[in-house]
Design an enzyme around this catalytic site. Structure first.
Site, PDB file in Angstrom:
ATOM      1  N   HIS A   1      -5.903  -7.959   3.833  1.00  0.00           N
ATOM      2  CA  HIS A   1      -5.735  -6.403   3.974  1.00  0.00           C
ATOM      3  C   HIS A   1      -6.627  -6.015   4.942  1.00  0.00           C
ATOM      4  CE1 HIS A   1      -9.152  -6.427   1.166  1.00  0.00           C
ATOM      5  NE2 HIS A   1      -9.410  -5.195   1.674  1.00  0.00           N
TER       6      HIS A   1
HETATM    7  C1  UD1 Z   1     -10.105   0.101   1.207  1.00  0.00           C
HETATM    8  C2  UD1 Z   1     -11.484  -0.027   1.558  1.00  0.00           C
HETATM    9  C3  UD1 Z   1     -11.659  -1.688   1.620  1.00  0.00           C
HETATM   10  C4  UD1 Z   1     -11.286  -2.276   0.338  1.00  0.00           C
HETATM   11  C5  UD1 Z   1      -9.888  -1.912   0.065  1.00  0.00           C
HETATM   12  C6  UD1 Z   1      -9.489  -2.367  -1.235  1.00  0.00           C
HETATM   13  C7  UD1 Z   1     -12.599   1.596   2.979  1.00  0.00           C
HETATM   14  C8  UD1 Z   1     -12.936   1.632   4.554  1.00  0.00           C
HETATM   15  N1  UD1 Z   1     -11.835   0.356   2.907  1.00  0.00           N
HETATM   16  O1  UD1 Z   1      -9.132  -0.086   2.392  1.00  0.00           O
HETATM   17  O2  UD1 Z   1     -13.245  -1.670   1.874  1.00  0.00           O
HETATM   18  O3  UD1 Z   1     -11.476  -3.684   0.488  1.00  0.00           O
HETATM   19  O4  UD1 Z   1      -9.617  -0.585  -0.020  1.00  0.00           O
HETATM   20  O5  UD1 Z   1      -8.062  -2.511  -1.603  1.00  0.00           O
HETATM   21  O6  UD1 Z   1     -12.875   2.281   2.316  1.00  0.00           O
HETATM   22  N2  UD1 Z   1      -2.315   3.163   0.319  1.00  0.00           N
HETATM   23  C9  UD1 Z   1      -1.256   3.295  -0.608  1.00  0.00           C
HETATM   24  N3  UD1 Z   1      -1.643   3.795  -1.832  1.00  0.00           N
HETATM   25  C10 UD1 Z   1      -2.857   3.699  -2.268  1.00  0.00           C
HETATM   26  C11 UD1 Z   1      -3.806   3.812  -1.321  1.00  0.00           C
HETATM   27  C12 UD1 Z   1      -3.620   3.487   0.073  1.00  0.00           C
HETATM   28  O7  UD1 Z   1      -0.113   2.976  -0.247  1.00  0.00           O
HETATM   29  O8  UD1 Z   1      -3.188   4.239  -3.368  1.00  0.00           O
HETATM   30  C13 UD1 Z   1      -2.118   3.021   1.818  1.00  0.00           C
HETATM   31  C14 UD1 Z   1      -1.999   4.180   2.707  1.00  0.00           C
HETATM   32  O9  UD1 Z   1      -0.823   4.051   3.618  1.00  0.00           O
HETATM   33  C15 UD1 Z   1      -3.275   3.985   3.459  1.00  0.00           C
HETATM   34  C16 UD1 Z   1      -3.524   2.534   3.740  1.00  0.00           C
HETATM   35  O10 UD1 Z   1      -2.988   1.767   2.252  1.00  0.00           O
HETATM   36  O11 UD1 Z   1      -3.272   4.539   4.808  1.00  0.00           O
HETATM   37  C17 UD1 Z   1      -4.966   2.138   3.712  1.00  0.00           C
HETATM   38  O12 UD1 Z   1      -5.867   2.723   2.434  1.00  0.00           O
HETATM   39  P1  UD1 Z   1      -7.294   2.936   2.702  1.00  0.00           P
HETATM   40  O13 UD1 Z   1      -7.745   3.333   1.462  1.00  0.00           O
HETATM   41  O14 UD1 Z   1      -7.428   3.708   3.992  1.00  0.00           O
HETATM   42  O15 UD1 Z   1      -7.903   1.644   3.035  1.00  0.00           O
HETATM   43  P2  UD1 Z   1      -7.713   0.223   2.359  1.00  0.00           P
HETATM   44  O16 UD1 Z   1      -7.199  -0.665   3.244  1.00  0.00           O
HETATM   45  O17 UD1 Z   1      -6.940   0.297   1.009  1.00  0.00           O
END
Ligand code: UD1
Length: 379
Positions: free
Chosen positions: A221
Site C-alpha cells: 500500500h
Molecule cells: C495510512 C498511513 C500509513 C499506514 C496506512 C495503513 C499516513 C500518512 N499513512 O495510509 O502510514 O501504513 O494508513 O493502512 O497516515 N480509504 C478508504 N477507507 C478508509 C480509509 C481510506 O477507502 O477507511 C481510501 C481513501 O480513498 C484514501 C486512501 O484509502 O484516500 C488512502 O487512505 P489514507 O488514510 O490517506 O492513507 P493510507 O494509504 O491508508
C-alpha cells in the site's frame, strides 16, 4: 490524584498499538484514559473490525475526519482535536506510530496550555505531557510521509517510548536528552501475543482453501509502490513468478484497489487469492501459517519476526532494522532480482531469527509504570 490521559488512534496500524495501552491505563489506579478516534480510517474492515476483535472500548470522542490530501487530512484533525483538548483538559496526550493523525494531534498539544498547572519530575507545567509511543524509528527516506510524521512528532514530544534499539541511537544522535526516552519494547507485539491463541483458532485457511506452509501472503500500500502504474505492474509481475510455486493471498488495501484498476492489472485467479482487507485474527493466522510474507508494511515486518515467519520487504529501506538484524526480515527493495533472491533464501530455509528484547507482551505495562513515575503517581 487521578491523571487524565487522552489516547489517540486514527488509522488501522494504530488500533493494535492503542489496545494494550488502554488496558494498562485501566489497570493502574492513578490513571483515567479516554480514547479519541480521529476517523482517518473509517471503513469497517480498516477500523470497526479491530475494535471488535481486540475488544477496544468505544471511542470517547470521534473526530470523523475521513480521507483527503495530506494537508487537508492533517489540518482537519488539528481543527477538530483542539476543542476536545480544551474540554477534556488532560494531563497527558498519548499518540502512537507515524500516521497523519499522530503528527496532527502532537502539533496541537505542543501549543496548548491547560487551565491548571500540574507537577511532574520535569517540574510544574501547564502544557499536557506529549507522549509518543513507537518513537525513534527512522527510515532515512524523506520522501516517505511517515518519516516526516515520525521526526516531527518526536521533536515536539516530552516522553519518547522506543521499540527498536536503533531508535534509542537515532534519538541520541538527534540530541534528545536521556530522560525523555525509554526503551520499552513493542506494544504491537503485546497485542499479537495476547491474541495469538484466538487467532490460531481462526478457520481462515479452510475458508480460503489453503494449506499451512503452502501459500504466500502479500500486502502492498505504500504510495511509492502502488501510485506509479509501471512500478505496481513491475512488482506484481515479479510476485507472479513466485505465485507459480504456490498461491499468493493478497488482501488489497483500498488505496491499492483503486490503483490496480488504474494500472489495468489483472491477477490470474488460478494463482492469486485477491481479497478485501482482512480482520486482525484471520490476518494473524494467515501470517503465522504462510511460507513467506511479501510486504511493504512496517508493522508486518515486526509481526513476522515474532512469529518466526520469513518476511521479504518490498522497500528500499526500513525504519525497523532490528527485524533484519535479529528477526526474519529480508530487505529486498523493488528489483526483481532482489525479491527473487529473498524468495530463494526462504525456499532454502535460511530465514531464521530470534525475538528482540522486550518484545514480550509487557511493553504497555512498562510504559504506564514509567509514566506514573514521571507524574509522581507511583505511590
Ligand atoms: C495510512 C498511513 C500509513 C499506514 C496506512 C495503513 C499516513 C500518512 N499513512 O495510509 O502510514 O501504513 O494508513 O493502512 O497516515 N480509504 C478508504 N477507507 C478508509 C480509509 C481510506 O477507502 O477507511 C481510501 C481513501 O480513498 C484514501 C486512501 O484509502 O484516500 C488512502 O487512505 P489514507 O488514510 O490517506 O492513507 P493510507 O494509504 O491508508
Amino acid at each position: 490524584m487521578t491523571f487524565r490521559i487522552l489516547c489517540v488512534a486514527g488509522a488501522r496500524p494504530n488500533f493494535m498499538k492503542i489496545a494494550p495501552l488502554l488496558r494498562a491505563f485501566d489497570a493502574h489506579p492513578a490513571f483515567e484514559a479516554k480514547l479519541v478516534h480521529t476517523g482517518q480510517h473509517y471503513d469497517d474492515n480498516l477500523s470497526k473490525v479491530f475494535f471488535d476483535e481486540l475488544r477496544i472500548p468505544r471511542p470517547d470522542r470521534e473526530l470523523e475526519v475521513g480521507s483527503g490530501s495530506h494537508a487537508k487530512q492533517t489540518a482537519e484533525v488539528m481543527q477538530r482535536f483542539e476543542p476536545v483538548l480544551a474540554e477534556e483538559q488532560p494531563h497527558g496526550v498519548l499518540v502512537v506510530g507515524d500516521v497523519n493523525s499522530t503528527i496532527a494531534c502532537a502539533l496541537v498539544v505542543a501549543k496548548f496550555f491547560r487551565d491548571e498547572p500540574f507537577d511532574t519530575i520535569f517540574g510544574s507545567r501547564k502544557r499536557p505531557l506529549m507522549i509518543h509511543v513507537e518513537a525513534g524509528l527512522r527510515s532515512g527516506d524523506w520522501d516517505m510521509p511517515e518519516e516526516i510524521n515520525r521526526i516531527l512528532t518526536d521533536s515536539i514530544s516530552d516522553l519518547l517510548y522506543v521499540s527498536d534499539p536503533a531508535g534509542m541511537e537515532n534519538l541520541r544522535k538527534e540530541g534528545v536528552a536521556a530522560q525523555r526516552m525509554e526503551f520499552v519494547g513493542n506494544v504491537m507485539i503485546d497485542t499479537l501475543l495476547a491474541a495469538k491463541e484466538k487467532a490460531m483458532a481462526s478457520s481462515v485457511l479452510e475458508d480460503m482453501g489453503l494449506e499451512q506452509g503452502r501459500f504466500g501472503l502479500v500486502t502492498l500500500h505504500r504510495p511509492s509502490n502502488v501510485d506509479d502504474p509501471a512500478m505496481l505492474r513491475h512488482i506484481l509481475g515479479t510476485l507472479d513468478e513466485i505465485a507459480k510455486d504456490f498461491p499468493l493471498v493478497f488482501p488489497v488495501h483500498p488505496r491499492t484497489r483503486a490503483r490496480l484498476a488504474d494500472a489495468g492489472v489483472e491477477l490470474d485467479p488460478g494463482r492469486w487469492i485477491v481479497a478485501k482487507p482482512i480482520g486482525y485474527l484471520d490476518f494473524m493466522k494467515l501470517t503465522a501459517t504462510a511460507k513467506v510474507v511479501l510486504t511493504d508494511s512496517g508493522g508486518i515486518q515486526e509481526e513476522t519476526t515474532v512469529l518466526g515467519v520469513p518476511c521479504i520487504t518490498i522497500r528500499e529501506n526500513t525504519e525497523r532494522p532490528v527485524t533484519m538484524v535479529e528477526g526474519t526480515n529480508f530487505l529486498a527493495g523493488t528489483s526483481r532480482e532482489k525479491i527473487l533472491q529473498g524468495y530463494a533464501r526462504v525456499v532454502s530455509g535460511e530465514a531464521a531469527g530470534r525475538v528482540p528484547q522486550f518484545w514480550d507482551g509487557k511493553s504497555a505495562t512498562r510504559i504506564v509504570a514509567h509514566m506514573a513515575k514521571v507524574l509522581r503517581a507511583d505511590g
